[in-house]
Design a protein around this motif. Structure first.
Motif, mmCIF file in Angstrom:
data_model
loop_
_atom_site.group_PDB
_atom_site.id
_atom_site.type_symbol
_atom_site.label_atom_id
_atom_site.label_comp_id
_atom_site.label_asym_id
_atom_site.label_seq_id
_atom_site.Cartn_x
_atom_site.Cartn_y
_atom_site.Cartn_z
ATOM 1 N N UNK A 112 0.810 -1.226 0.000
ATOM 2 C CA UNK A 112 0.000 0.000 0.000
ATOM 3 C C UNK A 112 0.841 1.273 0.000
ATOM 4 N N UNK A 113 1.894 1.388 0.834
ATOM 5 C CA UNK A 113 2.695 2.627 0.770
ATOM 6 C C UNK A 113 3.369 2.837 -0.582
ATOM 7 N N UNK A 114 3.834 1.758 -1.215
ATOM 8 C CA UNK A 114 4.433 1.897 -2.545
ATOM 9 C C UNK A 114 3.372 2.282 -3.570
ATOM 10 N N UNK A 115 2.182 1.761 -3.402
ATOM 11 C CA UNK A 115 1.072 2.118 -4.282
ATOM 12 C C UNK A 115 0.731 3.598 -4.129
ATOM 13 N N UNK A 116 0.850 4.111 -2.898
ATOM 14 C CA UNK A 116 0.592 5.529 -2.654
ATOM 15 C C UNK A 116 1.627 6.405 -3.357
ATOM 16 N N UNK A 163 13.083 0.775 4.968
ATOM 17 C CA UNK A 163 12.034 1.791 4.934
ATOM 18 C C UNK A 163 12.271 2.858 3.870
ATOM 19 N N UNK A 164 13.410 2.790 3.192
ATOM 20 C CA UNK A 164 13.758 3.808 2.201
ATOM 21 C C UNK A 164 13.373 3.363 0.799
ATOM 22 N N UNK A 165 12.711 4.259 0.067
ATOM 23 C CA UNK A 165 12.283 3.968 -1.304
ATOM 24 C C UNK A 165 12.945 4.963 -2.246
ATOM 25 N N UNK A 166 13.639 4.446 -3.240
ATOM 26 C CA UNK A 166 14.260 5.271 -4.273
ATOM 27 C C UNK A 166 13.432 5.163 -5.542
ATOM 28 N N UNK A 167 13.091 6.295 -6.117
ATOM 29 C CA UNK A 167 12.278 6.321 -7.334
ATOM 30 C C UNK A 167 13.165 6.754 -8.499
ATOM 31 N N UNK A 220 12.317 8.610 -0.684
ATOM 32 C CA UNK A 220 11.296 8.745 0.355
ATOM 33 C C UNK A 220 11.608 7.756 1.476
ATOM 34 N N UNK A 221 11.042 8.024 2.657
ATOM 35 C CA UNK A 221 11.184 7.089 3.764
ATOM 36 C C UNK A 221 9.800 6.834 4.352
ATOM 37 N N UNK A 222 9.524 5.564 4.633
ATOM 38 C CA UNK A 222 8.241 5.174 5.216
ATOM 39 C C UNK A 222 8.412 5.104 6.727
ATOM 40 N N UNK A 223 7.681 5.958 7.430
ATOM 41 C CA UNK A 223 7.732 5.997 8.887
ATOM 42 C C UNK A 223 6.345 5.690 9.427
ATOM 43 N N UNK A 224 6.160 4.454 9.875
ATOM 44 C CA UNK A 224 4.847 4.056 10.381
ATOM 45 C C UNK A 224 3.811 4.120 9.278
ATOM 46 N N UNK A 225 2.814 4.991 9.438
ATOM 47 C CA UNK A 225 1.763 5.156 8.427
ATOM 48 C C UNK A 225 1.926 6.447 7.641
ATOM 49 N N UNK A 226 3.148 6.940 7.577
ATOM 50 C CA UNK A 226 3.415 8.194 6.873
ATOM 51 C C UNK A 226 4.634 8.048 5.969
ATOM 52 N N UNK A 227 4.571 8.719 4.824
ATOM 53 C CA UNK A 227 5.705 8.740 3.894
ATOM 54 C C UNK A 227 6.284 10.149 3.894
ATOM 55 N N UNK A 228 7.589 10.250 4.158
ATOM 56 C CA UNK A 228 8.285 11.529 4.172
ATOM 57 C C UNK A 228 9.175 11.654 2.933
ATOM 58 N N UNK A 229 9.189 12.839 2.353
ATOM 59 C CA UNK A 229 10.042 13.099 1.195
ATOM 60 C C UNK A 229 11.440 13.483 1.658
ATOM 61 N N UNK A 230 12.441 12.732 1.184
ATOM 62 C CA UNK A 230 13.835 13.049 1.498
ATOM 63 C C UNK A 230 14.457 13.911 0.403
#
Length: 213
Positions: free
Chosen positions: A86-90, A169-173, A194-204
């Motif tokens: 789900x977070x990746x889908x977001x 938790x780190x996603x590279x696009x 981006x980094x996924x922290x719990x139920x939130x995605x933060x932009x790095x």
């Protein structure tokens, strides 16, 4: 009498020695271990990857949402899109508003492949709003209904490629976004992080819409 006792003691001693020698001779030899035969001083022909490096590689998951192509737009990869959490889908839903994917009227290829319906649907808005809290780019996209101009207009964009690499938790696009404006063609390239922290995605870090924070 003494001579007889000495003779008997000597005979007894000789018998004991003979019995000991006979028993040692008949005893089976201890088995020799053959494990030493498998040890070689010659280094193996194959260069094995260190365990630490193998584990690091195994932690990275790659998803190719839009496969690289010289054509525009790139080809939607439904198989990898179906594997997204789900977070990746977001994140994918966010990027379907940041760039086009063969958009026509109110339909874009990436948004449809994500199962979110039409471009700017309530499902797309809800998913992005859920994960990108207090994110300026997400809020702006939601306000403008994730609008993307059709690729027949004088101003539009199309992803030639789009891929995610997740490590922990780190996603590279990684992406290649072609932009077209009144005959002028340009390109915006990743990577963004981006980094996924719990139920939130933060932009790095983000190259696309980099002035919107």
């Amino acid at each position: 009498m003494k001579s007889t006792m000495r003779f008997q003691l000597l005979t007894f001693a000789i018998c004991i020695v003979m019995i000991f020698l006979c028993s040692k001779k008949d005893r089976p030899e201890k088995a020799v271990s053959h494990y030493s035969d498998s040890i070689t001083m010659t280094p193996p022909e194959k260069d094995h990857t260190p365990v630490e490096e193998t584990e690091e590689l195994a932690k990275t998951e790659t998803y190719r949402l839009i496969t690289g192509s010289q054509d525009t737009p790139g080809k939607i990869n439904a198989d990898d899109i179906a594997k997204l959490t789900e977070p990746l889908k977001a994140i994918a839903a966010l990027y379907s508003g940041l760039g086009g994917s063969g958009c026509e009227e109110d339909s874009c290829g990436l948004t449809a492949a994500l199962g979110l319906g039409k471009q700017g649907s309530q499902a797309q808005k809800n998913l992005v709003r859920k994960w990108f809290r207090k994110d300026a780019a997400a809020e702006q996209l939601i306000k403008q209904d994730f609008y993307q101009a059709p690729n027949s207009s004088s101003d539009f964009s199309d992803f030639r490629s789009l891929a995610f690499r997740q490590k922990g938790d780190t996603v590279t696009v990684d992406y290649n976004l072609m932009t077209y404006s009144h005959g002028e063609t340009g390109y915006i390239m990743g990577p963004d992080r981006f980094v996924i922290k719990g139920n939130t995605i933060k932009t790095l870090h983000r190259n696309i819409w980099k002035d919107v924070r």
